[in-house]
Design a protein around this motif. Structure first.
Motif, PDB file in Angstrom:
ATOM      1  N   ARG A  98       0.818  -1.221   0.000  1.00 18.01           N
ATOM      2  CA  ARG A  98       0.000   0.000   0.000  1.00 18.01           C
ATOM      3  C   ARG A  98       0.851   1.270   0.000  1.00 18.01           C
ATOM      4  N   LEU A 132      -6.989  -1.082  -5.541  1.00 16.84           N
ATOM      5  CA  LEU A 132      -6.448  -0.364  -4.387  1.00 16.84           C
ATOM      6  C   LEU A 132      -6.469   1.140  -4.637  1.00 16.84           C
ATOM      7  N   THR A 136      -8.123  -0.530   4.688  1.00 17.84           N
ATOM      8  CA  THR A 136      -7.520   0.787   4.457  1.00 17.84           C
ATOM      9  C   THR A 136      -8.321   1.916   5.099  1.00 17.84           C
TER      10      THR A 136
END
Length: 305
Positions: A185, A245, A304
């Motif tokens: 990430r 993502l 997240t």
């Protein structure tokens, strides 16, 4: 139910311990060194349930020291998130093989023996895939260090003398903290996310909640034995993973990282991100497991937030 958990101090093991305690199981964590203190509160807040600890040496000296054991989960193994020097590769392999061998040796001296052992394994033994999607019926065709490591790992696990052995072939476990996902990430946090290499390699992902759920399912469901793909039901490529993502975090997916650069920076460990598998959890689905996170974007949104 009384269980032994080997490798219970990693992020999967900690989450599994909490889940087992929350449902009222007795958990013994086998570890190299006992912590000074540990406590877990049950999910309803009705009191304190605490895991108990035993060192590998204590378990080897007295295999029945925890009393009759119903199940053993073995997650032990040195992290693969390190530079793969020849010494590191030897440690990675030997830690996994040796742990499985010690489990087999101790169970042979337990009376009674547990009914089931769930032994961690890896999805990489299938080899690399572009469009091919692997289920548990596919033969092992390892193409790299990780693949051959899993072959040796499962060979050691096959010698564990129990009525039911589950070989849990684990993919990328998505969690807010722990494992490889926070590193994956990071480029998106810095607005530098993009595909790795050509982006066509598979990214076999699973949310931590389902990782724990599949272990519990394996323990409780007597029809589960042999290999079990511990991956989500919607396989994606590296490029598709990164695009999802980016959408979830509101960051661009625009900066591809050349394979040559990754090989230069990471060395042989670059195979972790430049190769992969598309796999499905056929056995889990056919036996009735219901994924909490069957959609990648939902899983990413949860880890997240």
């Amino acid at each position: 139910m009384r269980l032994l958990l080997c490798g219970g101090t990693g992020f999967i093991g900690v989450a599994l311990t909490e889940a087992l305690l929350a449902r009222g199981d007795e958990v013994w964590v086998i570890t190299r060194k006992k912590p000074a203190a540990s406590a877990n509160v049950d999910s309803e807040g009705k009191g304190e349930r605490t895991a108990r600890y035993m060192t590998w040496e204590e378990w080897g000296t007295n295999p029945n020291g925890a009393g009759p054991i119903d199940a053993i989960v073995n997650l032990a193994g040195e992290t693969i998130s390190q530079r793969w020097t020849e010494a590191a590769k030897r440690r990675i392999v030997s830690s996994r093989v040796h742990a499985a061998e010690r489990v087999a040796e101790n169970i042979a001296r337990m009376s009674p023996a547990p009914e089931v052992v769930v032994n961690a394994s890896g999805i990489s033994l299938y080899g690399h895939s572009g469009e091919l999607v692997f289920d548990e019926s596919f033969p092992a065709e390892p193409e790299d260090f990780l693949g051959t490591t899993v072959i040796a790992w499962e060979a050691a696990a096959d010698l564990i003398p129990v009525p039911r052995l589950v070989k849990l072939r684990i993919g990328l476990v998505l969690a807010a903290r722990g494992g490889a996902f926070p590193l994956l990430r990071l480029p998106y946090r810095l607005f530098g996310g993009g595909r790795m290499g050509d982006g066509k390699q598979g990214m076999p992902w699973i949310h931590l909640q389902d990782m724990v759920g599949l272990i519990l399912f394996s323990i409780d469901n007597k029809s589960i034995a042999g290999p079990l793909n511990a991956v989500g039901p919607a396989p994606v490529s590296n490029d598709q993973f990164g695009r999802a993502l980016g959408r979830v975090t509101g960051r661009p997916h625009w900066f591809p990282v050349p394979a040559r650069l990754l090989k230069l920076v990471l060395g042989e460990m670059s195979t972790l991100v430049l190769t992969g598998q598309k796999a499905i959890p056929r056995k889990a689905l056919e036996n009735g497991y219901r994924f909490a996170y069957s959609n990648l974007e939902d899983a990413l949104r949860d880890v997240t937030r």
